[in-house]
Design an enzyme around this catalytic site. Structure first.
Site: not given
Length: 173
Positions: A109, A146, A97, A106, A73, A71, A163, A89
Site C-alpha cells: 500500500d 488505479h 488493505h 498491505h 502488486h 500499490h 487499474r 497487492h
C-alpha cells in the site's frame, strides 16, 4: 515536486527519518516503462533502494486529472488493458488493505498520487520495510496506478477502481 512517504511498519519511521530521501532518482536507479491501458508507454518508473526502503520516481503523461491509488502488486506482469495479471497487492503478512485499517496495511500500500491539470504525474514515493530483492523475487512485482483515489481503508484495494497504468518490476536477472 513532492515526496510522499508511507511507513511500513511504523517502527521504520525513525530509520526513514535518519536518511535523506532524494527528490530525483539517482543515476543508478533502475528504469522501467509505465504502460497505459492501451498497451503503450505513458511514462517511466525509476526505482532505487535506500536503507530500509525502496523509492519510486513516477513520471507519466496523458493521465486523468486527480488523485489516484498506487500499490505494489504481487506479480511482475502488466498485460493491458486491465492489468489483472499483476495479481493482488503485495501482502506477504496477509494483512487487510489500508493505512487507516486497524488490521492493515498491505506491504504494497502506497499513498495516493496526484495527476496535474495537464495530465502529468511527477511524484516520488517511498515504500519502507521493503527491498528491491523482495520486489524482484522469482515472479517480480508490479507498480499499479488505479483510476480513483484510495480511501486507505476498504479491503482489498481502497475502492480505488480500475487499474489504469502498470510498471513491471522484473525478477532479478
Amino acid at each position: 515536486m513532492t515526496i510522499r512517504q508511507f511507513v511500513f511498519p511504523a517502527a521504520a519511521a525513525s530509520l526513514l527519518a535518519a536518511c535523506a530521501t532524494p527528490m530525483d532518482a539517482p543515476s543508478n536507479a533502475m528504469a522501467v516503462p509505465l504502460i497505459g491501458a492501451s498497451g503503450q508507454s505513458v511514462g517511466t518508473v525509476r526505482m532505487w533502494e535506500t536503507p530500509g526502503a525502496v523509492s519510486f520516481r513516477i513520471e507519466g503523461n496523458g493521465m486523468s486529472v486527480g488523485r489516484h491509488g498506487l500499490h505494489v502488486h504481487a506479480v511482475g506482469r502488466c498485460d493491458a488493458p486491465a492489468f489483472t495479471t499483476a495479481g493482488g497487492h503485495w501482502n506477504p503478512a496477509m494483512r487487510k488493505h489500508g493505512t487507516m485499517n486497524p488490521a492493515g496495511p498491505h506491504a504494497g500500500d502506497l499513498p495516493n498520487v496526484p495527476v496535474a491539470a495537464n495530465g502529468t504525474l511527477r511524484e516520488t514515493v517511498v515504500l519502507t520495510g521493503a527491498t528491491l530483492a523482495q520486489l524482484r523475487d522469482a515472479d517480480g512485482s508490479a507498480l499499479v496506478i488505479h483510476a480513483g483515489e484510495d480511501d486507505n481503508m476498504t479491503d482489498p484495494s481502497g475502492n480505488s477502481g480500475d487499474r489504469v497504468a502498470c510498471a513491471v518490476l522484473s525478477p532479478a536477472g
